[in-house]
Design a protein around this motif. Sequence first.
Motif, PDB file in Angstrom:
ATOM      1  N   TYR A  18       5.769   1.903   7.749  1.00  0.00           N
ATOM      2  CA  TYR A  18       6.243   1.707   6.415  1.00  0.00           C
ATOM      3  C   TYR A  18       5.175   0.880   5.542  1.00  0.00           C
ATOM      4  O   TYR A  18       5.311   0.624   4.383  1.00  0.00           O
ATOM      5  N   ARG A  19       3.983   0.756   6.077  1.00  0.00           N
ATOM      6  CA  ARG A  19       2.875  -0.175   5.194  1.00  0.00           C
ATOM      7  C   ARG A  19       2.261   0.695   4.395  1.00  0.00           C
ATOM      8  O   ARG A  19       2.167   1.679   4.434  1.00  0.00           O
ATOM      9  N   ALA A  20       2.244   0.119   3.014  1.00  0.00           N
ATOM     10  CA  ALA A  20       1.525   0.724   2.124  1.00  0.00           C
ATOM     11  C   ALA A  20       1.655   1.928   1.842  1.00  0.00           C
ATOM     12  O   ALA A  20       1.078   2.994   1.689  1.00  0.00           O
ATOM     13  N   THR A  22       2.415   3.487  -1.066  1.00  0.00           N
ATOM     14  CA  THR A  22       1.793   4.218  -2.128  1.00  0.00           C
ATOM     15  C   THR A  22       0.592   4.555  -2.392  1.00  0.00           C
ATOM     16  O   THR A  22      -0.105   4.970  -3.193  1.00  0.00           O
ATOM     17  N   ASP A  23      -0.098   3.990  -1.076  1.00  0.00           N
ATOM     18  CA  ASP A  23      -1.549   4.446  -0.667  1.00  0.00           C
ATOM     19  C   ASP A  23      -1.773   5.955  -0.293  1.00  0.00           C
ATOM     20  O   ASP A  23      -1.510   6.141   0.942  1.00  0.00           O
ATOM     21  N   LEU A  26      -4.441   6.574   2.537  1.00  0.00           N
ATOM     22  CA  LEU A  26      -3.857   6.050   3.803  1.00  0.00           C
ATOM     23  C   LEU A  26      -2.885   6.528   4.368  1.00  0.00           C
ATOM     24  O   LEU A  26      -2.958   6.780   5.618  1.00  0.00           O
ATOM     25  N   ARG A  27      -1.781   6.865   3.427  1.00  0.00           N
ATOM     26  CA  ARG A  27      -0.544   7.658   4.501  1.00  0.00           C
ATOM     27  C   ARG A  27      -1.112   9.203   4.806  1.00  0.00           C
ATOM     28  O   ARG A  27      -0.565   9.531   6.005  1.00  0.00           O
ATOM     29  N   TRP A  30      -2.503   8.649   8.031  1.00  0.00           N
ATOM     30  CA  TRP A  30      -1.778   7.914   8.905  1.00  0.00           C
ATOM     31  C   TRP A  30      -0.740   8.758   9.388  1.00  0.00           C
ATOM     32  O   TRP A  30      -0.110   8.815  10.371  1.00  0.00           O
ATOM     33  N   GLU A  86       9.511  -4.873  -0.761  1.00  0.00           N
ATOM     34  CA  GLU A  86       8.601  -4.862  -1.546  1.00  0.00           C
ATOM     35  C   GLU A  86       7.241  -5.054  -0.917  1.00  0.00           C
ATOM     36  O   GLU A  86       5.957  -4.271  -1.215  1.00  0.00           O
ATOM     37  N   LYS A  87       6.878  -6.142  -0.483  1.00  0.00           N
ATOM     38  CA  LYS A  87       5.668  -6.423  -0.085  1.00  0.00           C
ATOM     39  C   LYS A  87       4.951  -5.811   1.127  1.00  0.00           C
ATOM     40  O   LYS A  87       3.924  -5.504   1.463  1.00  0.00           O
ATOM     41  N   THR A  89       5.900  -2.400   1.741  1.00  0.00           N
ATOM     42  CA  THR A  89       5.727  -0.941   1.459  1.00  0.00           C
ATOM     43  C   THR A  89       4.858  -0.980   0.228  1.00  0.00           C
ATOM     44  O   THR A  89       4.105   0.262   0.251  1.00  0.00           O
ATOM     45  N   GLY A  90       4.819  -1.683  -0.488  1.00  0.00           N
ATOM     46  CA  GLY A  90       3.853  -1.723  -1.754  1.00  0.00           C
ATOM     47  C   GLY A  90       4.632  -1.391  -3.019  1.00  0.00           C
ATOM     48  O   GLY A  90       3.955  -1.065  -4.206  1.00  0.00           O
TER      49      GLY A  90
END
Length: 270
Positions: A18-20, A22-23, A26-27, A30, A86-87, A89-90
């Motif tokens: 679930y990291r970042a 909105t990127d 990167l997604r 990944w 929020e922190k 996932t972004g």
Amino acid sequence: MPEVHLITDPGDDRLGDYRALTDLELRTRWEPPNGLFIAEGELVLRRALRAGYRPRSYLIDEKRTDQIADLPGDAPIYAATPAVLEKATGFHVHRGVLASFHRAPLRTAEEVIASAVRVAVLEDVNNHTNIGAVFRGAAALGIDAVLLSPTSADPLYRRSVRVSMGEVFAVPYARLEPWPDGLDLLRHGGFTVLALTPDADAVPLQRLTAEQRRKTALLLGAEGPGLSKNALAASDVPVKIPMRRNVDSLNIAAAAAVAFWELGRDDPDA
């Protein structure tokens, strides 16, 4: 219901999927290589489950654990406060529910068109919102399958899935290669390849003959550039949606919905 694991650290390694979120770059690097996609919202994740996708994990607002008490299987459930979500996932997870799913093996174009009568074919559609909206229209208006050119966006990217309200799971899809020579596959399958274009000389959709409408593959191009010259040349019939007040075109999702409805209006199951 599987055990709920309370997460207090947004950097917890268990939240790697679930990291970042909105990127986009990167997604994109990944998710497909790791064979996963993210579903956002309870409705969407339940549609993914009904479609047979296997969950890897769930990440939810700690106040919403009762909402998913009936989830099947043993995929871990991670719960956290909105601030931690929020922190990690972004973005603000206003629906309060996320899930990571395993992707299914991508079908071949031959497989998805085998029993199809109406097919949508997307060329270079790389806006994820548009992809999601087209899939939602395809599901609602009787399109049997969607084929995507090699450069079209991923239908399972989070924004596409969300905009489609999970209907990307309802319509079989595949990549069509090589492009546009792969369109011969459709023609050999008995489809009339229609190219949607604003060209004044194109045939109005409602004036297609019964034979041309019998089994159709509708080509749709990206917002702005539309279909390439090569795609137009590889089609059988250029078609248009008649416009008024000097409007030359519609958003791709709106144009697709109009065309899908017109091509399926005589369907006895409609």
